[in-house]
Design an enzyme around this catalytic site. Structure first.
Site, PDB file in Angstrom:
ATOM      1  N   SER A 153      -5.411  -2.650   4.355  1.00 35.27           N
ATOM      2  CA  SER A 153      -4.921  -1.953   3.181  1.00 35.27           C
ATOM      3  C   SER A 153      -3.928  -2.776   2.368  1.00 35.27           C
ATOM      4  O   SER A 153      -3.584  -2.381   1.260  1.00 35.27           O
ATOM      5  CB  SER A 153      -4.263  -0.626   3.589  1.00 35.27           C
ATOM      6  OG  SER A 153      -3.131  -0.846   4.414  1.00 35.27           O
ATOM      7  N   SER A 178      -4.277  -4.027   8.901  1.00 29.74           N
ATOM      8  CA  SER A 178      -4.120  -4.057   7.448  1.00 29.74           C
ATOM      9  C   SER A 178      -3.432  -5.290   6.878  1.00 29.74           C
ATOM     10  O   SER A 178      -3.433  -5.472   5.654  1.00 29.74           O
ATOM     11  CB  SER A 178      -3.365  -2.804   6.973  1.00 29.74           C
ATOM     12  OG  SER A 178      -4.226  -1.694   7.016  1.00 29.74           O
ATOM     13  N   LYS A 184       4.389  -4.720  -0.561  1.00 32.18           N
ATOM     14  CA  LYS A 184       3.317  -3.718  -0.641  1.00 32.18           C
ATOM     15  C   LYS A 184       3.856  -2.366  -1.109  1.00 32.18           C
ATOM     16  O   LYS A 184       5.008  -2.009  -0.818  1.00 32.18           O
ATOM     17  CB  LYS A 184       2.697  -3.590   0.767  1.00 32.18           C
ATOM     18  CG  LYS A 184       1.468  -2.724   0.893  1.00 32.18           C
ATOM     19  CD  LYS A 184       1.002  -2.692   2.352  1.00 32.18           C
ATOM     20  CE  LYS A 184      -0.253  -1.878   2.557  1.00 32.18           C
ATOM     21  NZ  LYS A 184      -0.645  -1.823   3.986  1.00 32.18           N
TER      22      LYS A 184
END
Lengths: 450, 80
Positions: A147, A171, A71
Protein backbone atom coordinates in the site's frame (compact mmCIF):
# COMPACT_ATOMS: atom_id res chain seq x y z
CA UNK A 1 24.78 15.38 -10.75
CA UNK A 2 22.27 17.64 -9.01
CA UNK A 3 22.17 17.27 -5.25
CA UNK A 4 18.53 16.16 -5.41
CA UNK A 5 19.52 13.24 -7.64
CA UNK A 6 22.05 11.93 -5.16
CA UNK A 7 21.25 9.15 -2.69
CA UNK A 8 19.84 10.15 0.69
CA UNK A 9 23.14 9.80 2.56
CA UNK A 10 25.01 11.83 -0.04
CA UNK A 11 22.44 14.61 0.19
CA UNK A 12 22.90 14.61 3.96
CA UNK A 13 26.69 14.65 3.59
CA UNK A 14 26.54 17.45 1.01
CA UNK A 15 24.41 19.64 3.29
CA UNK A 16 26.51 18.85 6.35
CA UNK A 17 29.71 19.79 4.54
CA UNK A 18 28.19 22.96 3.03
CA UNK A 19 28.49 21.54 -0.48
CA UNK A 20 24.74 21.92 -0.85
CA UNK A 21 22.42 24.66 0.40
CA UNK A 22 19.46 23.04 2.18
CA UNK A 23 17.15 25.90 1.24
CA UNK A 24 18.01 25.44 -2.42
CA UNK A 25 17.60 21.68 -2.05
CA UNK A 26 14.14 22.16 -0.62
CA UNK A 27 13.04 24.52 -3.38
CA UNK A 28 14.47 22.16 -5.97
CA UNK A 29 12.51 19.26 -4.45
CA UNK A 30 9.28 21.26 -4.48
CA UNK A 31 9.88 22.27 -8.09
CA UNK A 32 10.70 18.67 -9.03
CA UNK A 33 7.46 17.48 -7.48
CA UNK A 34 5.47 20.11 -9.36
CA UNK A 35 7.12 19.22 -12.65
CA UNK A 36 7.41 15.43 -12.45
CA UNK A 37 4.73 14.27 -10.01
CA UNK A 38 1.79 14.57 -12.45
CA UNK A 39 3.22 11.60 -14.34
CA UNK A 40 3.39 9.33 -11.28
CA UNK A 41 0.88 10.79 -8.78
CA UNK A 42 3.17 9.82 -5.94
CA UNK A 43 2.81 12.96 -3.83
CA UNK A 44 -0.73 13.96 -2.87
CA UNK A 45 0.00 17.03 -0.76
CA UNK A 46 2.78 19.56 -0.45
CA UNK A 47 2.95 22.38 2.13
CA UNK A 48 5.86 24.63 1.25
CA UNK A 49 5.43 26.94 4.24
CA UNK A 50 5.47 24.08 6.74
CA UNK A 51 8.45 22.53 4.95
CA UNK A 52 10.34 25.81 5.06
CA UNK A 53 9.48 26.13 8.75
CA UNK A 54 10.79 22.61 9.39
CA UNK A 55 14.05 23.56 7.71
CA UNK A 56 14.33 26.84 9.60
CA UNK A 57 13.90 25.00 12.90
CA UNK A 58 15.82 21.85 11.94
CA UNK A 59 18.52 20.58 14.27
CA UNK A 60 21.85 19.45 12.83
CA UNK A 61 20.86 15.80 12.90
CA UNK A 62 21.78 12.95 10.56
CA UNK A 63 19.26 14.09 7.92
CA UNK A 64 19.68 17.82 8.36
CA UNK A 65 18.20 19.67 5.42
CA UNK A 66 17.30 16.56 3.41
CA UNK A 67 13.86 16.42 1.75
CA UNK A 68 11.80 13.29 2.44
CA UNK A 69 8.20 12.15 1.98
CA UNK A 70 5.84 10.41 4.36
CA UNK A 71 3.02 8.02 3.48
CA UNK A 72 -0.55 9.25 3.93
CA UNK A 73 -0.76 6.87 6.90
CA UNK A 74 0.87 9.20 9.41
CA UNK A 75 -0.50 12.38 10.96
CA UNK A 76 1.53 15.56 10.73
CA UNK A 77 1.03 18.60 12.97
CA UNK A 78 -0.62 20.43 10.08
CA UNK A 79 -2.42 17.55 8.38
CA UNK A 80 -4.33 14.44 9.46
CA UNK A 81 -3.72 11.21 7.59
CA UNK A 82 -6.35 10.24 5.05
CA UNK A 83 -5.25 6.68 4.26
CA UNK A 84 -5.78 7.21 0.56
CA UNK A 85 -9.50 7.19 1.21
CA UNK A 86 -12.34 9.61 0.61
CA UNK A 87 -13.81 9.00 4.06
CA UNK A 88 -12.78 7.42 7.31
CA UNK A 89 -14.53 4.48 8.86
CA UNK A 90 -15.38 5.92 12.22
CA UNK A 91 -13.63 8.65 14.15
CA UNK A 92 -11.99 11.19 11.93
CA UNK A 93 -8.28 11.49 12.64
CA UNK A 94 -6.70 14.74 13.74
CA UNK A 95 -3.42 16.37 12.87
CA UNK A 96 -0.67 15.48 15.29
CA UNK A 97 2.93 14.57 15.90
CA UNK A 98 3.25 10.97 14.76
CA UNK A 99 6.33 8.98 15.62
CA UNK A 100 7.80 9.18 12.12
CA UNK A 101 7.19 12.95 12.07
CA UNK A 102 9.03 13.42 15.37
CA UNK A 103 11.87 11.14 14.32
CA UNK A 104 12.34 12.96 11.03
CA UNK A 105 12.04 16.38 12.65
CA UNK A 106 14.56 15.50 15.34
CA UNK A 107 16.94 14.19 12.67
CA UNK A 108 16.74 17.53 10.87
CA UNK A 109 14.88 16.16 7.84
CA UNK A 110 12.40 18.25 5.89
CA UNK A 111 9.08 16.66 4.98
CA UNK A 112 8.23 18.00 1.52
CA UNK A 113 5.16 15.96 0.80
CA UNK A 114 2.63 13.37 1.81
CA UNK A 115 2.82 10.31 -0.39
CA UNK A 116 -0.13 8.44 -1.89
CA UNK A 117 -1.26 5.06 -0.56
CA UNK A 118 -3.61 2.25 -1.53
CA UNK A 119 -7.02 3.02 -0.08
CA UNK A 120 -7.10 2.08 3.64
CA UNK A 121 -3.84 0.21 3.09
CA UNK A 122 -5.82 -2.73 1.79
CA UNK A 123 -3.94 -3.69 -1.34
CA UNK A 124 -0.56 -4.78 -2.64
CA UNK A 125 -0.87 -3.00 -5.98
CA UNK A 126 -1.47 0.68 -5.26
CA UNK A 127 -4.01 0.97 -8.05
CA UNK A 128 -6.86 2.22 -5.84
CA UNK A 129 -6.73 5.55 -4.03
CA UNK A 130 -9.03 8.48 -3.51
CA UNK A 131 -6.26 10.53 -5.09
CA UNK A 132 -6.11 8.26 -8.11
CA UNK A 133 -3.52 5.53 -8.49
CA UNK A 134 0.14 6.20 -8.11
CA UNK A 135 2.01 5.09 -11.23
CA UNK A 136 5.13 3.02 -11.54
CA UNK A 137 7.98 5.23 -12.79
CA UNK A 138 9.39 2.30 -14.77
CA UNK A 139 6.16 2.06 -16.73
CA UNK A 140 3.40 4.46 -15.82
CA UNK A 141 0.74 2.02 -16.99
CA UNK A 142 1.90 -0.45 -14.34
CA UNK A 143 1.14 -0.74 -10.64
CA UNK A 144 3.72 0.79 -8.32
CA UNK A 145 2.88 -1.69 -5.55
CA UNK A 146 0.97 -1.00 -2.36
CA UNK A 147 0.00 0.00 0.00
CA UNK A 148 3.02 2.37 0.16
CA UNK A 149 2.57 3.18 -3.52
CA UNK A 150 3.36 6.88 -3.13
CA UNK A 151 6.61 6.43 -1.21
CA UNK A 152 7.76 3.87 -3.77
CA UNK A 153 6.86 5.94 -6.82
CA UNK A 154 8.26 9.14 -5.25
CA UNK A 155 11.68 7.64 -4.56
CA UNK A 156 11.88 5.79 -7.87
CA UNK A 157 10.93 8.98 -9.75
CA UNK A 158 13.67 10.83 -7.84
CA UNK A 159 11.23 13.27 -6.27
CA UNK A 160 12.90 12.48 -2.96
CA UNK A 161 15.67 10.07 -2.04
CA UNK A 162 13.89 8.54 0.91
CA UNK A 163 10.36 8.02 2.13
CA UNK A 164 8.67 6.51 5.15
CA UNK A 165 6.12 3.80 4.49
CA UNK A 166 4.30 1.25 6.59
CA UNK A 167 4.20 -2.52 6.22
CA UNK A 168 1.34 -4.63 7.59
CA UNK A 169 1.26 -7.42 5.00
CA UNK A 170 4.20 -6.50 2.79
CA UNK A 171 3.24 -2.88 2.11
CA UNK A 172 6.81 -1.57 2.01
CA UNK A 173 8.29 -4.54 0.18
CA UNK A 174 5.78 -4.70 -2.70
CA UNK A 175 6.41 -1.11 -3.88
CA UNK A 176 10.12 -1.59 -3.33
CA UNK A 177 10.02 -4.66 -5.57
CA UNK A 178 7.80 -3.16 -8.26
CA UNK A 179 9.69 0.15 -8.37
CA UNK A 180 13.27 -1.18 -8.20
CA UNK A 181 13.99 0.13 -4.70
CA UNK A 182 15.25 -1.25 -1.43
CA UNK A 183 12.60 -1.50 1.25
CA UNK A 184 13.06 -2.63 4.84
CA UNK A 185 10.28 -4.10 6.93
CA UNK A 186 11.83 -3.79 10.38
CA UNK A 187 11.50 -6.23 13.23
CA UNK A 188 8.14 -5.58 14.87
CA UNK A 189 8.47 -2.87 17.49
CA UNK A 190 11.87 -1.51 16.49
CA UNK A 191 10.63 1.44 14.44
CA UNK A 192 8.39 4.15 15.80
CA UNK A 193 4.66 3.62 15.46
CA UNK A 194 3.40 6.43 17.69
CA UNK A 195 0.27 8.07 16.37
CA UNK A 196 -0.67 5.25 14.01
CA UNK A 197 -4.39 4.73 13.50
CA UNK A 198 -4.11 1.06 14.54
CA UNK A 199 -2.39 1.38 17.91
CA UNK A 200 -3.20 -2.22 18.80
CA UNK A 201 -1.39 -3.63 15.78
CA UNK A 202 0.80 -6.69 16.10
CA UNK A 203 1.78 -6.68 12.44
CA UNK A 204 2.33 -3.14 11.12
CA UNK A 205 5.69 -1.36 11.24
CA UNK A 206 7.01 1.88 9.85
CA UNK A 207 10.03 1.57 7.61
CA UNK A 208 12.16 3.11 4.89
CA UNK A 209 11.95 2.97 1.11
CA UNK A 210 15.15 4.18 -0.51
CA UNK A 211 17.35 3.41 -3.47
CA UNK A 212 19.77 1.15 -1.67
CA UNK A 213 20.60 -0.50 1.62
CA UNK A 214 22.93 2.25 2.87
CA UNK A 215 20.15 4.81 2.53
CA UNK A 216 17.70 2.43 4.20
CA UNK A 217 20.18 2.01 7.05
CA UNK A 218 20.32 5.77 7.53
CA UNK A 219 16.56 6.30 7.44
CA UNK A 220 15.84 3.19 9.50
CA UNK A 221 18.26 4.45 12.14
CA UNK A 222 16.20 7.62 12.37
CA UNK A 223 12.97 5.62 12.74
CA UNK A 224 14.60 3.25 15.25
CA UNK A 225 16.04 6.08 17.34
CA UNK A 226 19.63 4.96 16.94
CA UNK A 227 22.11 4.36 14.15
CA UNK A 228 22.39 0.84 12.75
CA UNK A 229 25.90 -0.58 12.60
CA UNK A 230 27.26 -1.95 9.34
CA UNK A 231 29.48 -4.99 8.87
CA UNK A 232 30.63 -7.19 6.04
CA UNK A 233 28.72 -10.45 6.33
CA UNK A 234 30.76 -13.61 6.00
CA UNK A 235 29.81 -17.22 5.54
CA UNK A 236 26.12 -16.50 5.44
CA UNK A 237 23.99 -19.59 5.89
CA UNK A 238 21.06 -18.97 3.59
CA UNK A 239 17.94 -21.08 3.72
CA UNK A 240 15.60 -21.52 0.78
CA UNK A 241 12.17 -23.04 1.09
CA UNK A 242 11.23 -25.41 -1.74
CA UNK A 243 7.76 -25.19 -3.17
CA UNK A 244 5.60 -22.35 -4.35
CA UNK A 245 7.68 -19.53 -2.87
CA UNK A 246 10.27 -20.20 -5.57
CA UNK A 247 8.53 -22.43 -8.06
CA UNK A 248 5.20 -20.67 -8.52
CA UNK A 249 6.88 -17.54 -9.83
CA UNK A 250 7.28 -15.95 -13.21
CA UNK A 251 10.28 -17.77 -14.75
CA UNK A 252 12.17 -14.50 -15.24
CA UNK A 253 11.68 -13.63 -11.57
CA UNK A 254 12.79 -17.04 -10.37
CA UNK A 255 15.87 -17.01 -12.61
CA UNK A 256 16.99 -13.53 -11.58
CA UNK A 257 16.48 -14.31 -7.91
CA UNK A 258 18.38 -17.60 -8.15
CA UNK A 259 21.21 -15.74 -9.81
CA UNK A 260 21.22 -13.14 -7.06
CA UNK A 261 21.12 -15.81 -4.40
CA UNK A 262 24.18 -17.48 -5.89
CA UNK A 263 25.93 -14.11 -6.12
CA UNK A 264 25.23 -13.45 -2.44
CA UNK A 265 26.43 -16.92 -1.45
CA UNK A 266 29.61 -16.47 -3.40
CA UNK A 267 30.23 -12.93 -2.16
CA UNK A 268 30.00 -14.04 1.47
CA UNK A 269 31.58 -17.47 1.03
CA UNK A 270 28.29 -18.72 2.33
CA UNK A 271 26.08 -21.75 1.93
CA UNK A 272 22.58 -22.36 0.64
CA UNK A 273 20.45 -25.13 2.09
CA UNK A 274 16.87 -26.20 1.70
CA UNK A 275 14.72 -25.78 4.79
CA UNK A 276 10.99 -25.78 5.46
CA UNK A 277 8.60 -23.79 7.61
CA UNK A 278 5.92 -25.62 9.55
CA UNK A 279 2.49 -24.17 8.84
CA UNK A 280 3.67 -22.59 5.60
CA UNK A 281 0.54 -23.68 3.72
CA UNK A 282 -1.62 -21.45 5.93
CA UNK A 283 0.65 -18.42 6.06
CA UNK A 284 -1.01 -16.52 3.22
CA UNK A 285 -4.53 -16.58 4.59
CA UNK A 286 -3.42 -16.24 8.22
CA UNK A 287 -1.38 -13.11 7.55
CA UNK A 288 -4.28 -11.57 5.65
CA UNK A 289 -6.86 -12.50 8.27
CA UNK A 290 -4.83 -11.14 11.15
CA UNK A 291 -3.53 -8.11 9.31
CA UNK A 292 -6.87 -7.13 7.86
CA UNK A 293 -8.93 -7.66 11.00
CA UNK A 294 -6.69 -5.94 13.54
CA UNK A 295 -8.08 -2.61 12.52
CA UNK A 296 -11.73 -3.60 12.69
CA UNK A 297 -12.13 -2.47 16.30
CA UNK A 298 -13.34 0.91 15.13
CA UNK A 299 -15.71 -0.51 12.55
CA UNK A 300 -19.44 -0.81 13.14
CA UNK A 301 -22.16 -1.82 10.70
CA UNK A 302 -23.56 1.68 10.94
CA UNK A 303 -20.23 3.22 9.99
CA UNK A 304 -19.86 0.87 7.06
CA UNK A 305 -23.38 1.67 5.90
CA UNK A 306 -22.60 5.38 6.10
CA UNK A 307 -19.60 5.25 3.78
CA UNK A 308 -20.19 7.48 0.77
CA UNK A 309 -19.93 6.35 -2.82
CA UNK A 310 -16.64 8.22 -3.06
CA UNK A 311 -15.12 5.30 -1.14
CA UNK A 312 -14.27 2.67 -3.71
CA UNK A 313 -16.64 -0.13 -4.53
CA UNK A 314 -13.93 -2.62 -3.59
CA UNK A 315 -13.45 -1.09 -0.14
CA UNK A 316 -17.17 -0.93 0.57
CA UNK A 317 -17.50 -4.58 -0.42
CA UNK A 318 -14.43 -5.74 1.48
CA UNK A 319 -15.51 -4.02 4.69
CA UNK A 320 -18.81 -5.86 4.51
CA UNK A 321 -17.01 -9.13 3.78
CA UNK A 322 -14.68 -8.69 6.73
CA UNK A 323 -17.63 -8.29 9.09
CA UNK A 324 -18.69 -11.80 8.10
CA UNK A 325 -15.39 -13.65 8.44
CA UNK A 326 -15.79 -16.66 10.72
CA UNK A 327 -14.29 -16.03 14.14
CA UNK A 328 -12.89 -19.56 14.18
CA UNK A 329 -10.78 -18.70 11.14
CA UNK A 330 -9.22 -15.76 12.98
CA UNK A 331 -8.57 -17.97 15.98
CA UNK A 332 -6.95 -20.61 13.80
CA UNK A 333 -4.86 -17.97 12.09
CA UNK A 334 -3.48 -17.09 15.51
CA UNK A 335 -2.63 -20.75 16.07
CA UNK A 336 -0.84 -20.81 12.72
CA UNK A 337 1.06 -17.74 13.82
CA UNK A 338 2.27 -19.59 16.90
CA UNK A 339 3.34 -22.62 14.85
CA UNK A 340 5.16 -20.46 12.31
CA UNK A 341 6.96 -18.40 14.96
CA UNK A 342 8.22 -21.55 16.67
CA UNK A 343 9.27 -23.03 13.38
CA UNK A 344 11.15 -19.88 12.38
CA UNK A 345 12.89 -19.69 15.74
CA UNK A 346 14.16 -23.23 15.23
CA UNK A 347 15.16 -22.53 11.62
CA UNK A 348 17.12 -19.44 12.56
CA UNK A 349 19.32 -21.56 14.77
CA UNK A 350 20.47 -23.33 11.58
CA UNK A 351 20.45 -20.52 9.01
CA UNK A 352 21.18 -16.80 9.16
CA UNK A 353 18.76 -15.76 6.46
CA UNK A 354 15.88 -17.03 4.39
CA UNK A 355 15.51 -15.96 0.78
CA UNK A 356 12.84 -16.03 -1.91
CA UNK A 357 11.40 -13.59 -4.48
CA UNK A 358 9.69 -10.57 -2.91
CA UNK A 359 6.81 -10.84 -5.36
CA UNK A 360 6.20 -13.71 -7.77
CA UNK A 361 5.86 -11.54 -10.87
CA UNK A 362 6.81 -8.03 -11.99
CA UNK A 363 4.39 -5.12 -11.66
CA UNK A 364 1.05 -5.89 -13.31
CA UNK A 365 -0.92 -3.36 -15.38
CA UNK A 366 -2.95 -0.79 -13.47
CA UNK A 367 -5.95 -1.73 -15.57
CA UNK A 368 -5.68 -5.43 -14.76
CA UNK A 369 -3.68 -6.12 -11.58
CA UNK A 370 -3.39 -9.85 -12.07
CA UNK A 371 -0.26 -11.94 -12.47
CA UNK A 372 0.50 -14.95 -14.64
CA UNK A 373 2.15 -17.71 -12.64
CA UNK A 374 2.81 -21.37 -13.35
CA UNK A 375 -0.26 -22.17 -11.23
CA UNK A 376 -2.47 -19.88 -13.30
CA UNK A 377 -3.70 -16.31 -13.36
CA UNK A 378 -4.21 -14.76 -9.94
CA UNK A 379 -5.03 -11.34 -8.52
CA UNK A 380 -1.72 -9.83 -7.43
CA UNK A 381 -3.36 -9.26 -4.05
CA UNK A 382 -3.65 -13.02 -3.64
CA UNK A 383 -0.21 -13.98 -4.90
CA UNK A 384 1.85 -11.30 -3.15
CA UNK A 385 0.97 -11.97 0.52
CA UNK A 386 2.10 -15.56 0.06
CA UNK A 387 5.63 -14.19 -0.35
CA UNK A 388 5.54 -11.33 2.15
CA UNK A 389 2.96 -12.09 4.85
CA UNK A 390 5.12 -14.37 6.96
CA UNK A 391 7.37 -11.54 8.15
CA UNK A 392 4.37 -9.64 9.52
CA UNK A 393 2.78 -12.77 10.92
CA UNK A 394 5.93 -13.68 12.83
CA UNK A 395 7.37 -10.23 13.56
CA UNK A 396 10.71 -10.90 11.86
CA UNK A 397 12.47 -8.32 9.65
CA UNK A 398 12.61 -8.60 5.88
CA UNK A 399 14.18 -6.59 3.11
CA UNK A 400 13.45 -6.35 -0.60
CA UNK A 401 16.49 -5.86 -2.83
CA UNK A 402 16.38 -5.13 -6.58
CA UNK A 403 18.19 -7.90 -8.46
CA UNK A 404 17.22 -7.62 -12.09
CA UNK A 405 14.86 -6.50 -14.77
CA UNK A 406 12.29 -8.42 -16.79
CA UNK A 407 12.20 -8.57 -20.55
CA UNK A 408 9.69 -5.72 -20.39
CA UNK A 409 12.11 -3.62 -18.37
CA UNK A 410 10.34 -4.03 -15.04
CA UNK A 411 12.24 -4.46 -11.76
CA UNK A 412 12.68 -7.87 -10.13
CA UNK A 413 13.45 -8.25 -6.42
CA UNK A 414 14.79 -10.78 -3.97
CA UNK A 415 13.53 -10.83 -0.39
CA UNK A 416 15.74 -11.69 2.57
CA UNK A 417 14.32 -12.51 5.99
CA UNK A 418 16.24 -12.81 9.23
CA UNK A 419 15.60 -13.55 12.87
CA UNK A 420 14.07 -10.99 15.21
CA UNK A 421 16.40 -8.03 15.67
CA UNK A 422 18.61 -8.87 12.70
CA UNK A 423 17.72 -5.73 10.71
CA UNK A 424 21.41 -4.79 10.57
CA UNK A 425 22.33 -8.18 9.14
CA UNK A 426 19.68 -7.84 6.44
CA UNK A 427 21.09 -4.45 5.46
CA UNK A 428 24.61 -5.91 5.48
CA UNK A 429 23.50 -8.76 3.24
CA UNK A 430 21.67 -6.38 0.92
CA UNK A 431 24.83 -4.28 0.59
CA UNK A 432 26.87 -7.41 -0.12
CA UNK A 433 24.38 -8.34 -2.82
CA UNK A 434 24.52 -4.84 -4.31
CA UNK A 435 28.30 -5.14 -4.45
CA UNK A 436 28.12 -8.56 -6.03
CA UNK A 437 25.89 -7.10 -8.73
CA UNK A 438 28.17 -4.13 -9.30
CA UNK A 439 25.33 -1.90 -8.01
CA UNK A 440 23.71 -2.33 -11.43
CA UNK A 441 20.16 -2.51 -10.13
CA UNK A 442 20.23 -0.03 -7.24
CA UNK A 443 21.87 2.73 -9.26
CA UNK A 444 19.53 2.43 -12.24
CA UNK A 445 16.95 5.16 -12.72
CA UNK A 446 13.71 4.76 -14.65
CA UNK A 447 13.53 6.62 -17.96
CA UNK A 448 11.37 9.46 -16.63
CA UNK A 449 13.97 10.19 -13.95
CA UNK A 450 17.10 9.59 -16.01
CA UNK B 1 -17.31 -19.76 2.87
CA UNK B 2 -20.54 -21.71 2.98
CA UNK B 3 -20.65 -24.76 0.78
CA UNK B 4 -23.78 -26.45 2.08
CA UNK B 5 -27.37 -25.46 2.63
CA UNK B 6 -29.41 -26.13 5.74
CA UNK B 7 -30.01 -29.70 4.66
CA UNK B 8 -26.34 -30.33 4.11
CA UNK B 9 -26.86 -30.64 0.40
CA UNK B 10 -24.13 -29.01 -1.63
CA UNK B 11 -24.95 -25.61 -3.07
CA UNK B 12 -23.30 -23.84 -5.91
CA UNK B 13 -20.45 -21.95 -4.17
CA UNK B 14 -21.49 -18.62 -5.63
CA UNK B 15 -25.09 -19.14 -4.57
CA UNK B 16 -23.96 -20.26 -1.12
CA UNK B 17 -21.81 -17.19 -0.75
CA UNK B 18 -24.63 -14.90 -1.80
CA UNK B 19 -26.96 -16.57 0.67
CA UNK B 20 -24.43 -16.34 3.48
CA UNK B 21 -23.50 -12.76 2.73
CA UNK B 22 -26.96 -11.36 2.29
CA UNK B 23 -28.28 -13.13 5.38
CA UNK B 24 -25.24 -12.19 7.43
CA UNK B 25 -25.36 -8.58 6.42
CA UNK B 26 -29.09 -8.45 7.06
CA UNK B 27 -28.46 -9.75 10.58
CA UNK B 28 -26.12 -6.80 11.05
CA UNK B 29 -28.66 -4.38 9.60
CA UNK B 30 -26.59 -3.94 6.47
CA UNK B 31 -27.37 -4.26 2.82
CA UNK B 32 -25.11 -4.79 -0.14
CA UNK B 33 -25.81 -3.51 -3.60
CA UNK B 34 -25.51 -5.88 -6.52
CA UNK B 35 -22.13 -4.47 -7.50
CA UNK B 36 -20.89 -4.85 -3.93
CA UNK B 37 -22.18 -8.41 -3.81
CA UNK B 38 -20.40 -9.17 -7.07
CA UNK B 39 -17.11 -7.97 -5.58
CA UNK B 40 -17.68 -9.96 -2.40
CA UNK B 41 -18.39 -13.09 -4.43
CA UNK B 42 -15.27 -12.58 -6.51
CA UNK B 43 -13.13 -12.06 -3.41
CA UNK B 44 -14.68 -15.03 -1.69
CA UNK B 45 -14.03 -17.24 -4.70
CA UNK B 46 -10.33 -16.36 -4.47
CA UNK B 47 -9.94 -16.76 -0.72
CA UNK B 48 -12.55 -19.44 0.04
CA UNK B 49 -10.24 -22.42 -0.57
CA UNK B 50 -7.58 -21.01 1.77
CA UNK B 51 -10.11 -20.13 4.46
CA UNK B 52 -11.71 -23.54 4.11
CA UNK B 53 -8.33 -25.26 4.42
CA UNK B 54 -7.62 -23.22 7.54
CA UNK B 55 -10.98 -24.13 9.03
CA UNK B 56 -10.23 -27.80 8.34
CA UNK B 57 -6.73 -27.64 9.80
CA UNK B 58 -6.09 -29.71 12.90
CA UNK B 59 -4.59 -27.12 15.20
CA UNK B 60 -6.10 -28.11 18.53
CA UNK B 61 -2.78 -29.49 19.77
CA UNK B 62 -1.03 -26.18 19.27
CA UNK B 63 -0.10 -24.84 22.67
CA UNK B 64 -0.78 -21.11 22.66
CA UNK B 65 2.03 -18.63 22.97
CA UNK B 66 1.08 -16.72 26.09
CA UNK B 67 1.46 -12.96 25.91
CA UNK B 68 3.21 -13.27 22.58
CA UNK B 69 5.68 -10.50 21.90
CA UNK B 70 6.15 -10.10 18.17
CA UNK B 71 9.39 -8.19 18.62
CA UNK B 72 11.19 -11.36 19.62
CA UNK B 73 11.13 -15.12 19.25
CA UNK B 74 8.69 -17.23 21.20
CA UNK B 75 9.80 -17.65 24.78
CA UNK B 76 9.91 -21.40 24.49
CA UNK B 77 10.55 -23.35 21.33
CA UNK B 78 9.23 -26.58 22.75
CA UNK B 79 5.92 -25.92 24.47
CA UNK B 80 5.87 -29.39 26.00
Amino acid sequence: MRALDRPLREQAEAVASDDADPAELLEEALARIEERNPRVNAIVATFPEESRRMLAEAPRGPLYGVPVAVKDEWPLPWRAERLGAAAHVGRAPAPGESGPYRALRDAGAVIVGVANMHEYGAGSTGHISAYGPARNPWDTERCPGGSSNGPGAAVAARLVAGAVGADGVGSIRYPAAYCGLTGLKPTFGRSTMAGHHVPQTTTIVSGPLCRDAADCRLLAGVLFGGALDAAAPEQLRIGIVPGELWEDCDPEVAAACRGALEALREATSGTVAEVDIVGREHVLISSILIGQTEELAGVTPERVAALPDEVSLVARALLRYRLLLPAVAISKAEAVRTVVRRSLAELFERVDLLAWPTVPAPAPPLENPTVELPSGTHPADFANPRQAGIANLAGVPAISVPVGRSGEGLPIALQLLGPWGSDELLLDAAEALEGANGREWVDAAPPLAA
Amino acid sequence: MTDEGESGAALDPAAATRQYVTAGLAALGLKARDDELAVIEAVDAVYRPSIRALLDAELDLVVPEPRADMSGPPRTLDPS
